[in-house]
Design a protein around this motif. Structure first.
Motif, PDB file in Angstrom:
ATOM      1  N   SER A  47      42.739  40.037  40.608  1.00  0.00           N
ATOM      2  CA  SER A  47      43.188  40.095  39.216  1.00  0.00           C
ATOM      3  C   SER A  47      44.185  41.231  39.002  1.00  0.00           C
ATOM      4  O   SER A  47      45.205  41.052  38.323  1.00  0.00           O
ATOM      5  CB  SER A  47      41.974  40.272  38.299  1.00  0.00           C
ATOM      6  N   ALA A  50      47.513  40.218  40.587  1.00  0.00           N
ATOM      7  CA  ALA A  50      48.198  39.216  39.770  1.00  0.00           C
ATOM      8  C   ALA A  50      48.819  39.848  38.528  1.00  0.00           C
ATOM      9  O   ALA A  50      49.960  39.546  38.169  1.00  0.00           O
ATOM     10  CB  ALA A  50      47.227  38.105  39.378  1.00  0.00           C
ATOM     11  N   THR A  51      48.081  40.731  37.884  1.00  0.00           N
ATOM     12  CA  THR A  51      48.605  41.423  36.701  1.00  0.00           C
ATOM     13  C   THR A  51      49.795  42.284  37.066  1.00  0.00           C
ATOM     14  O   THR A  51      50.816  42.300  36.358  1.00  0.00           O
ATOM     15  CB  THR A  51      47.513  42.291  36.045  1.00  0.00           C
ATOM     16  N   ASN A  52      49.692  42.989  38.174  1.00  0.00           N
ATOM     17  CA  ASN A  52      50.800  43.817  38.630  1.00  0.00           C
ATOM     18  C   ASN A  52      52.048  42.967  38.889  1.00  0.00           C
ATOM     19  O   ASN A  52      53.155  43.347  38.510  1.00  0.00           O
ATOM     20  CB  ASN A  52      50.403  44.576  39.890  1.00  0.00           C
ATOM     21  N   TYR A  53      51.861  41.802  39.496  1.00  0.00           N
ATOM     22  CA  TYR A  53      52.987  40.914  39.749  1.00  0.00           C
ATOM     23  C   TYR A  53      53.596  40.421  38.443  1.00  0.00           C
ATOM     24  O   TYR A  53      54.824  40.416  38.274  1.00  0.00           O
ATOM     25  CB  TYR A  53      52.555  39.723  40.616  1.00  0.00           C
ATOM     26  N   GLU A  54      52.745  40.001  37.515  1.00  0.00           N
ATOM     27  CA  GLU A  54      53.241  39.479  36.239  1.00  0.00           C
ATOM     28  C   GLU A  54      54.031  40.531  35.458  1.00  0.00           C
ATOM     29  O   GLU A  54      54.943  40.198  34.716  1.00  0.00           O
ATOM     30  CB  GLU A  54      52.086  38.956  35.382  1.00  0.00           C
ATOM     31  N   LEU A  55      53.670  41.785  35.625  1.00  0.00           N
ATOM     32  CA  LEU A  55      54.358  42.859  34.899  1.00  0.00           C
ATOM     33  C   LEU A  55      55.412  43.557  35.754  1.00  0.00           C
ATOM     34  O   LEU A  55      55.961  44.575  35.358  1.00  0.00           O
ATOM     35  CB  LEU A  55      53.333  43.873  34.404  1.00  0.00           C
ATOM     36  N   SER A  56      55.718  42.982  36.927  1.00  0.00           N
ATOM     37  CA  SER A  56      56.610  43.661  37.859  1.00  0.00           C
ATOM     38  C   SER A  56      58.087  43.603  37.468  1.00  0.00           C
ATOM     39  O   SER A  56      58.889  44.375  37.965  1.00  0.00           O
ATOM     40  CB  SER A  56      56.443  43.096  39.276  1.00  0.00           C
ATOM     41  N   ASN A  60      59.292  38.842  32.945  1.00  0.00           N
ATOM     42  CA  ASN A  60      57.893  38.406  32.852  1.00  0.00           C
ATOM     43  C   ASN A  60      57.148  39.188  31.783  1.00  0.00           C
ATOM     44  O   ASN A  60      56.370  38.623  31.006  1.00  0.00           O
ATOM     45  CB  ASN A  60      57.182  38.574  34.194  1.00  0.00           C
ATOM     46  N   GLU A  61      57.369  40.491  31.747  1.00  0.00           N
ATOM     47  CA  GLU A  61      56.686  41.337  30.763  1.00  0.00           C
ATOM     48  C   GLU A  61      57.056  40.908  29.342  1.00  0.00           C
ATOM     49  O   GLU A  61      56.186  40.804  28.478  1.00  0.00           O
ATOM     50  CB  GLU A  61      57.060  42.798  30.997  1.00  0.00           C
ATOM     51  N   ARG A  63      58.080  37.910  28.341  1.00  0.00           N
ATOM     52  CA  ARG A  63      57.469  36.607  28.062  1.00  0.00           C
ATOM     53  C   ARG A  63      55.995  36.748  27.697  1.00  0.00           C
ATOM     54  O   ARG A  63      55.506  36.110  26.769  1.00  0.00           O
ATOM     55  CB  ARG A  63      57.608  35.689  29.276  1.00  0.00           C
ATOM     56  N   LEU A  64      55.295  37.579  28.450  1.00  0.00           N
ATOM     57  CA  LEU A  64      53.872  37.788  28.156  1.00  0.00           C
ATOM     58  C   LEU A  64      53.679  38.447  26.802  1.00  0.00           C
ATOM     59  O   LEU A  64      52.811  38.047  26.014  1.00  0.00           O
ATOM     60  CB  LEU A  64      53.224  38.633  29.253  1.00  0.00           C
TER      61      LEU A  64
END
Length: 84
Positions: A47, A50-56, A60-61, A63-64
């Motif tokens: 987890s 995955a969070t680190n990737y999504e905010l990398s 992406n940041e 969009r989230l």
């Protein structure tokens, strides 16, 4: 969060690992002054990765953040899944 020292950890390693794996607790094993080890479950680790990737990256940041804002403001929608 559970904190122990290396001696106590060695005495009851299975119990500590069960608490991490089953209860998703974070285990900190002190190894002396300003030194320690953190043990987390594989699910928790995945987890975090995955969070680190999504905010990398900034795209992406953004969009989230936008999706969270829409949800908080009641601008979300639901869709039924198509079952095959």
């Amino acid at each position: 969060m559970v904190v122990t020292n290396i001696s106590d950890f060695r005495k009851d390693i299975k119990s500590y690992f069960d608490r991490v794996a089953i209860n998703f607790e974070t285990l900190i094993i002190n190894r002396g002054k300003d030194s320690g080890i953190v043990v987390i479950s594989l699910a928790e680790y995945n987890s975090l990765i995955a969070t680190n990737y999504e905010l990398s990256n900034r795209t992406n940041e953004s969009r989230l953040d936008s999706a969270v804002d829409k949800f908080k403001n009641g601008k979300s929608f639901s869709k039924d899944l198509i079952e095959e």
